[in-house]
Design a protein around this motif. Structure first.
Motif, short mmCIF file in Angstrom:
data_model
loop_
_atom_site.label_atom_id
_atom_site.label_comp_id
_atom_site.label_asym_id
_atom_site.label_seq_id
_atom_site.Cartn_x
_atom_site.Cartn_y
_atom_site.Cartn_z
N ARG A 1 0.67 -1.39 -0.09
CA ARG A 1 -0.10 -0.04 0.16
C ARG A 1 0.73 1.43 0.07
O ARG A 1 0.44 2.47 -0.56
N ASP A 2 1.95 1.16 0.32
CA ASP A 2 2.95 2.34 0.53
C ASP A 2 3.93 2.51 -0.76
O ASP A 2 4.69 3.21 -0.99
N GLY A 3 3.65 1.35 -1.90
CA GLY A 3 4.13 1.56 -3.13
C GLY A 3 5.63 0.60 -2.99
O GLY A 3 6.36 0.89 -4.05
N PHE A 4 5.90 -0.25 -2.12
CA PHE A 4 7.14 -0.95 -2.27
C PHE A 4 6.75 -2.15 -3.15
O PHE A 4 5.86 -2.79 -2.90
N GLU A 5 7.78 -2.64 -3.56
CA GLU A 5 7.91 -4.14 -4.09
C GLU A 5 7.38 -5.04 -3.00
O GLU A 5 8.18 -4.92 -2.14
N LEU A 6 6.43 -5.78 -3.26
CA LEU A 6 5.57 -6.79 -2.27
C LEU A 6 6.64 -7.47 -1.45
O LEU A 6 6.67 -7.48 -0.15
N GLN A 7 7.57 -8.31 -2.11
CA GLN A 7 8.54 -8.84 -1.29
C GLN A 7 9.46 -8.25 -0.42
O GLN A 7 9.59 -8.54 0.97
N PHE A 8 9.93 -7.16 -0.93
CA PHE A 8 10.88 -6.41 -0.17
C PHE A 8 10.17 -5.46 0.85
O PHE A 8 10.57 -5.32 2.05
N GLY A 9 8.77 -5.20 0.53
CA GLY A 9 8.08 -4.53 1.49
C GLY A 9 7.64 -5.13 2.55
O GLY A 9 7.84 -4.78 3.90
N VAL A 10 7.24 -6.50 2.49
CA VAL A 10 6.68 -7.33 3.55
C VAL A 10 7.75 -8.02 4.14
O VAL A 10 8.07 -7.87 5.67
N ASN A 11 8.68 -8.65 3.55
CA ASN A 11 9.71 -9.65 4.21
C ASN A 11 10.73 -8.67 4.87
O ASN A 11 11.21 -9.01 5.98
N HIS A 12 10.93 -7.60 4.48
CA HIS A 12 12.09 -6.60 4.95
C HIS A 12 11.52 -5.39 5.69
O HIS A 12 11.59 -5.24 6.93
N LEU A 13 11.01 -4.64 4.79
CA LEU A 13 10.66 -3.02 5.51
C LEU A 13 9.54 -3.15 6.33
O LEU A 13 9.64 -2.59 7.46
N GLY A 14 8.60 -3.96 6.25
CA GLY A 14 7.48 -4.15 7.29
C GLY A 14 8.18 -4.59 8.69
O GLY A 14 7.87 -4.05 9.73
N HIS A 15 8.77 -5.73 8.63
CA HIS A 15 9.53 -6.15 9.85
C HIS A 15 10.66 -5.27 10.41
O HIS A 15 10.88 -5.02 11.65
N PHE A 16 11.28 -4.49 9.54
CA PHE A 16 12.36 -3.32 10.03
C PHE A 16 11.39 -2.35 10.80
O PHE A 16 11.85 -2.19 12.16
N ALA A 17 10.25 -1.89 10.19
CA ALA A 17 9.61 -1.10 11.06
C ALA A 17 8.88 -1.43 12.34
O ALA A 17 8.88 -0.77 13.26
N LEU A 18 8.59 -2.74 12.43
CA LEU A 18 7.74 -3.37 13.38
C LEU A 18 8.79 -3.47 14.56
O LEU A 18 8.74 -3.07 15.83
N ALA A 19 10.16 -3.83 14.25
CA ALA A 19 11.31 -4.02 15.31
C ALA A 19 11.54 -2.65 15.90
O ALA A 19 11.92 -2.28 17.15
N GLY A 20 11.84 -1.60 14.99
CA GLY A 20 11.91 -0.37 15.44
C GLY A 20 11.05 0.48 16.39
O GLY A 20 11.45 1.03 17.22
#
Length: 306
Positions: A113-132
């Motif tokens: 929904r934020d315009g990131f490629e789905l795998q990079f967005g879910v597998n990395h960026l989503g978890h990066f944000a949650l951890a932070g």
């Protein structure tokens, strides 16, 4: 303890709070089940709350009295990640385990929904944000751990494509998956470097080998056709596939920055042990660059010194 580590080797987890993403199925379900069976208070962080409730019911059927909670978390949306983190912060004074398990594997090209490629967005960026957003609930807790599930696919030749992170110019679903799994390791190693001076929390990674889970649904048709014949030779079920994650999360001997995977042929299957990751995953310059880019893309800054 045997060299062949199993879920029976998981120490008592009573008093610990564990957040497991993607806990309604596959590796995440098995991870949540074992932690609950050993006394942890487990939060099933899932996109579909109804499926999360069904998973919780299955766990309770095997572990009566299990302490479970359902948390809606859609990793395709940073707004959802922020909302989930806020709800967790209001419900729990501390978190002992954050297990970044949820993942998407080789789908047709789509974006979050934020315009990131789905795998990079879910597998990395989503978890990066949650951890932070959750890390300050973990830093004061002795023995707390951030465990991120990577993959043998992290050995992608192209590495992190900083010039086309979101696969806007070209999209190769397998390469994009590999990039996201490499990002998981780069994140783990950089997070460990930053938390090490504080002495409380550690960051660890794991991979399941070749596990027969729902992730294979996006593989090419011919591959899916031959899977039933070859799977018993080269794959293992979710319960075995979850063991590296469980060992990374619970074994008292685990050290920050370690990477756990199966001990069998080519790490396809077997019992969990420390394994090696690719040379590029240990490139500190790439780790730092990815961290900075991830902070910029997510708007999340960790409560840590650079």
């Amino acid at each position: 303890m045997s060299d062949k580590w199993t879920e029976l080797d998981v120490p008592q987890q009573r008093g610990r709070v564990a957040v497991v993403t993607g806990a309604n199925t596959g590796l995440g379900f098995e991870t949540a089940r074992v932690l609950a069976e050993h006394g942890a208070s487990v939060v099933l962080a899932v996109r579909d709350v109804e499926k999360g409730k069904q998973a919780a019911d299955r766990i309770v059927a095997q572990a009566p009295g299990a302490d479970l909670a359902i948390q809606r978390l859609d990793l395709t949306s940073l707004d959802s990640v922020r909302a989930a983190a806020a709800e967790l912060r209001s419900s729990y004074p501390k978190i002992d385990l954050l297990i970044n398990n949820a993942g998407i594997m080789t789908p047709p090209k789509r974006t979050t929904r934020d315009g990131f490629e789905l795998q990079f967005g879910v597998n990395h960026l989503g978890h990066f944000a949650l951890a932070g957003l959750l890390l300050d609930l973990m830093l004061p807790v002795p023995g707390s751990r951030v465990v991120t599930v990577s993959s043998m696919a992290h050995r992608v030749r192209a590495g992190i494509r900083f010039d086309d992170l979101q696969s806007e110019r070209s999209y190769d679903r397998v390469a994009a998956y590999g990039q996201s799994k490499l990002a998981n390791l780069l994140f783990t190693y950089e997070l460990q470097r930053r938390v090490a001076p504080l002495g409380g929390t550690i960051a660890v990674a794991a991979h399941p080998g070749v596990a027969a889970t729902e992730l294979v649904r996006n593989l090419p048709g011919p591959v899916r056709l031959v899977l039933p014949a070859v799977m018993p030779l080269f794959t293992q079920g979710p319960a075995m596939g979850a063991l590296p994650t469980l060992r990374a999360a619970t074994d008292p001997a685990v050290l920050g920055g370690q990477y756990y995977g199966p001990d069998g042929w080519r790490e396809n299957r077997g019992h969990p042990r420390v394994v090696a990751s690719s040379k590029q995953s240990h490139d500190e310059a790439v780790q730092r660059r990815l961290w900075a880019v991830s902070e910029q893309l997510t708007g999340v800054r960790f409560p840590l010194e650079d």
